[in-house]
Design a protein around this motif. Sequence first.
Motif, mmCIF file in Angstrom:
data_model
loop_
_atom_site.group_PDB
_atom_site.id
_atom_site.type_symbol
_atom_site.label_atom_id
_atom_site.label_comp_id
_atom_site.label_asym_id
_atom_site.label_seq_id
_atom_site.Cartn_x
_atom_site.Cartn_y
_atom_site.Cartn_z
ATOM 1 N N ARG A 56 -4.335 -1.573 -15.430
ATOM 2 C CA ARG A 56 -4.649 -2.727 -15.704
ATOM 3 C C ARG A 56 -5.846 -2.389 -17.015
ATOM 4 N N PHE A 57 -6.450 -1.352 -16.994
ATOM 5 C CA PHE A 57 -7.239 -1.143 -17.988
ATOM 6 C C PHE A 57 -7.340 0.368 -18.411
ATOM 7 N N ASN A 58 -7.015 0.792 -19.728
ATOM 8 C CA ASN A 58 -6.767 2.227 -19.990
ATOM 9 C C ASN A 58 -7.347 2.674 -21.234
ATOM 10 N N TYR A 59 -7.913 1.816 -22.111
ATOM 11 C CA TYR A 59 -8.659 2.045 -23.311
ATOM 12 C C TYR A 59 -9.184 0.810 -23.794
ATOM 13 N N GLY A 60 -10.534 0.865 -24.533
ATOM 14 C CA GLY A 60 -10.854 -0.536 -25.072
ATOM 15 C C GLY A 60 -10.031 -1.340 -25.841
ATOM 16 N N THR A 61 -9.125 -0.980 -26.653
ATOM 17 C CA THR A 61 -8.315 -1.491 -27.676
ATOM 18 C C THR A 61 -7.458 -2.370 -26.701
ATOM 19 N N ARG A 62 -7.091 -1.950 -25.455
ATOM 20 C CA ARG A 62 -5.900 -2.591 -24.678
ATOM 21 C C ARG A 62 -6.826 -3.652 -23.984
ATOM 22 N N GLY A 63 -8.067 -4.137 -23.998
ATOM 23 C CA GLY A 63 -8.778 -4.977 -23.377
ATOM 24 C C GLY A 63 -9.659 -4.557 -22.114
ATOM 25 N N THR A 64 -10.684 -5.254 -21.932
ATOM 26 C CA THR A 64 -11.744 -5.227 -20.752
ATOM 27 C C THR A 64 -11.527 -6.312 -20.045
ATOM 28 N N PRO A 65 -12.318 -6.240 -18.760
ATOM 29 C CA PRO A 65 -12.580 -7.364 -17.944
ATOM 30 C C PRO A 65 -12.923 -8.814 -18.712
ATOM 31 N N THR A 66 -13.703 -8.764 -19.584
ATOM 32 C CA THR A 66 -14.152 -9.556 -20.365
ATOM 33 C C THR A 66 -13.427 -10.353 -21.260
ATOM 34 N N THR A 67 -12.605 -9.755 -21.927
ATOM 35 C CA THR A 67 -11.372 -10.176 -22.594
ATOM 36 C C THR A 67 -10.292 -10.781 -21.789
ATOM 37 N N GLU A 68 -10.050 -10.080 -20.759
ATOM 38 C CA GLU A 68 -8.921 -10.451 -19.780
ATOM 39 C C GLU A 68 -9.483 -11.810 -19.284
ATOM 40 N N ALA A 69 -10.569 -12.046 -18.840
ATOM 41 C CA ALA A 69 -11.120 -13.322 -18.472
ATOM 42 C C ALA A 69 -10.618 -14.645 -19.084
ATOM 43 N N LEU A 70 -10.876 -14.272 -20.699
ATOM 44 C CA LEU A 70 -10.637 -15.482 -21.605
ATOM 45 C C LEU A 70 -8.936 -15.572 -21.818
ATOM 46 N N GLU A 71 -8.358 -14.453 -21.822
ATOM 47 C CA GLU A 71 -7.051 -14.264 -22.111
ATOM 48 C C GLU A 71 -6.346 -15.284 -20.801
ATOM 49 N N ILE A 72 -6.689 -14.945 -19.673
ATOM 50 C CA ILE A 72 -6.304 -15.552 -18.606
ATOM 51 C C ILE A 72 -6.505 -16.971 -18.626
ATOM 52 N N ALA A 73 -7.809 -17.441 -18.982
ATOM 53 C CA ALA A 73 -8.179 -18.795 -18.931
ATOM 54 C C ALA A 73 -7.387 -19.778 -19.751
ATOM 55 N N TRP A 74 -7.439 -18.953 -21.208
ATOM 56 C CA TRP A 74 -6.539 -19.756 -22.136
ATOM 57 C C TRP A 74 -5.028 -19.731 -21.827
ATOM 58 N N SER A 75 -4.308 -18.727 -21.246
ATOM 59 C CA SER A 75 -3.010 -19.164 -21.105
ATOM 60 C C SER A 75 -2.693 -20.257 -19.824
ATOM 61 N N GLU A 76 -3.857 -20.263 -19.037
ATOM 62 C CA GLU A 76 -3.716 -21.424 -17.973
ATOM 63 C C GLU A 76 -3.787 -22.583 -18.787
ATOM 64 N N LEU A 77 -4.706 -22.672 -19.642
ATOM 65 C CA LEU A 77 -5.068 -23.970 -20.446
ATOM 66 C C LEU A 77 -3.893 -24.430 -21.347
ATOM 67 N N ALA A 78 -3.076 -23.342 -21.977
ATOM 68 C CA ALA A 78 -2.165 -23.811 -23.060
ATOM 69 C C ALA A 78 -0.793 -23.665 -22.495
ATOM 70 N N GLY A 79 -0.631 -23.284 -21.047
ATOM 71 C CA GLY A 79 0.619 -23.362 -20.398
ATOM 72 C C GLY A 79 1.425 -22.008 -21.285
ATOM 73 N N ALA A 80 0.831 -21.131 -21.569
ATOM 74 C CA ALA A 80 1.451 -19.917 -22.010
ATOM 75 C C ALA A 80 1.615 -18.754 -21.037
ATOM 76 N N ALA A 81 2.701 -17.966 -21.538
ATOM 77 C CA ALA A 81 2.777 -16.613 -20.587
ATOM 78 C C ALA A 81 1.619 -15.451 -20.777
ATOM 79 N N THR A 82 1.095 -15.608 -22.224
ATOM 80 C CA THR A 82 0.149 -14.478 -22.112
ATOM 81 C C THR A 82 -0.780 -15.157 -23.640
ATOM 82 N N THR A 83 -1.843 -14.389 -23.724
ATOM 83 C CA THR A 83 -2.813 -14.779 -24.854
ATOM 84 C C THR A 83 -3.490 -13.371 -25.639
ATOM 85 N N THR A 84 -3.528 -13.301 -26.610
ATOM 86 C CA THR A 84 -4.525 -12.279 -27.119
ATOM 87 C C THR A 84 -5.290 -12.628 -28.113
ATOM 88 N N LEU A 85 -6.519 -12.034 -28.179
ATOM 89 C CA LEU A 85 -7.800 -12.454 -28.889
ATOM 90 C C LEU A 85 -8.080 -11.385 -30.063
#
Length: 395
Positions: A56-85
């Motif tokens: 799920r997490f292996n290095y900072g550039t691949r994401g953190t729980p903070t970035t994951e939270a916003l990515e998941i939220a935005w994907s749900e809002l936009a009807g997307a399969a994934t989101t990157t920040l």
Amino acid sequence: MSKLSPETKKKIKSRTKLVYAGRNPAEQFGFINTPIYRGSTVLFDTVEELRDYKARFNYGTRGTPTTEALEIAWSELAGAATTTLVPSGLAAVALALMTAVKAGDHLLVTDSAYRPTRIFCDTILKRMGVEVEYYDPLLGGEIASLFKPNTSAILTEAPGSQSFEMQDIPAISAAAHARDICVILDNTWATPLFFSPHTHGVDLAIEAGTKYLSGHSDLLLGLVSASATWARRLRSTFDAFAMCAGPEDVYLALRGLRTMELRLKEAERQAFRLALWLQQRPEVREVLHPALPTCPGHDIWKRDFAGSSGLFSVILHPASDAAVAAMLDGLELFGLGYSWGGYESLLVPFDCSDYRTATTWNPGGPALRFQVGLEDLDDLQADLDAGFARLRATA
């Protein structure tokens, strides 16, 4: 979303979704908000876990729980399969384009595009060997006449960021997908709350989180969301660049997410009322606001959009540069500054004529872009009324 069943997730409306999306208090010892995770290194207990790049997490550039939270939220809002920040709206434009094109490809870009987008296309992409062609934003499905065997992507904006041409995104998407061409949309003006990009055929949707997601003019952030077809390619391109958004900015964006609909709807209400007021001013030649029936593209806006935001433009009757400067320099409540989507009102003069290539910008008078914030509307009108008096006195 914590404790919400799949059935409930499908039924709740956007305002409720914004409150719950991307939150999991059970993982945060019961605290409501995901905290700021700062870090590069992630430690593992075993060599096997260390070598598992699917962790799920292996290095900072691949994401953190903070970035994951916003990515998941935005994907749900936009009807997307994934989101990157990424660190800014322009970085989001760059990431989306780099995901979709390669050397030797032909890229179609709306002539109403955000000017920094054009600069990226005309410098970096052309240097890479991408053929960039600008098109009339009003083409709609007729854009197919511009397709070449090597056309790989179309970059759209709805509406144009200054001139507010409204593009027919479903028609463009239908024509593009018949040829397996990627459709990219800068959806910052509407956000997914007022225009659902992926249900209208968009493959990669760009958002400058700097604007309404932030809402407070204190962070820089970009988001790119992808349909299922483009999700893996977007994520692999992001991983190759590792252009990571800062954790503090992501955390502030998560805070802004919870109130975004309330702020956006108030900005919509304020801007529409001000647009109607400006229509009645003798100094104003035309108001470019897609929600106004008099605005070109209103029918497309009415068909496809659930609302409008606080950004629109006005064309004045002919006036000298000195008269416009007198009007703007004396404003007390409208700030003179770029960006938009915050709580404060802004005004900037603009002129598209020197960089349009597929169309001609000749509006018949000076152009002003309004960002309407959350101040009292009577106060804003009084500020503008005094400004118009200075305009008349100087002309």
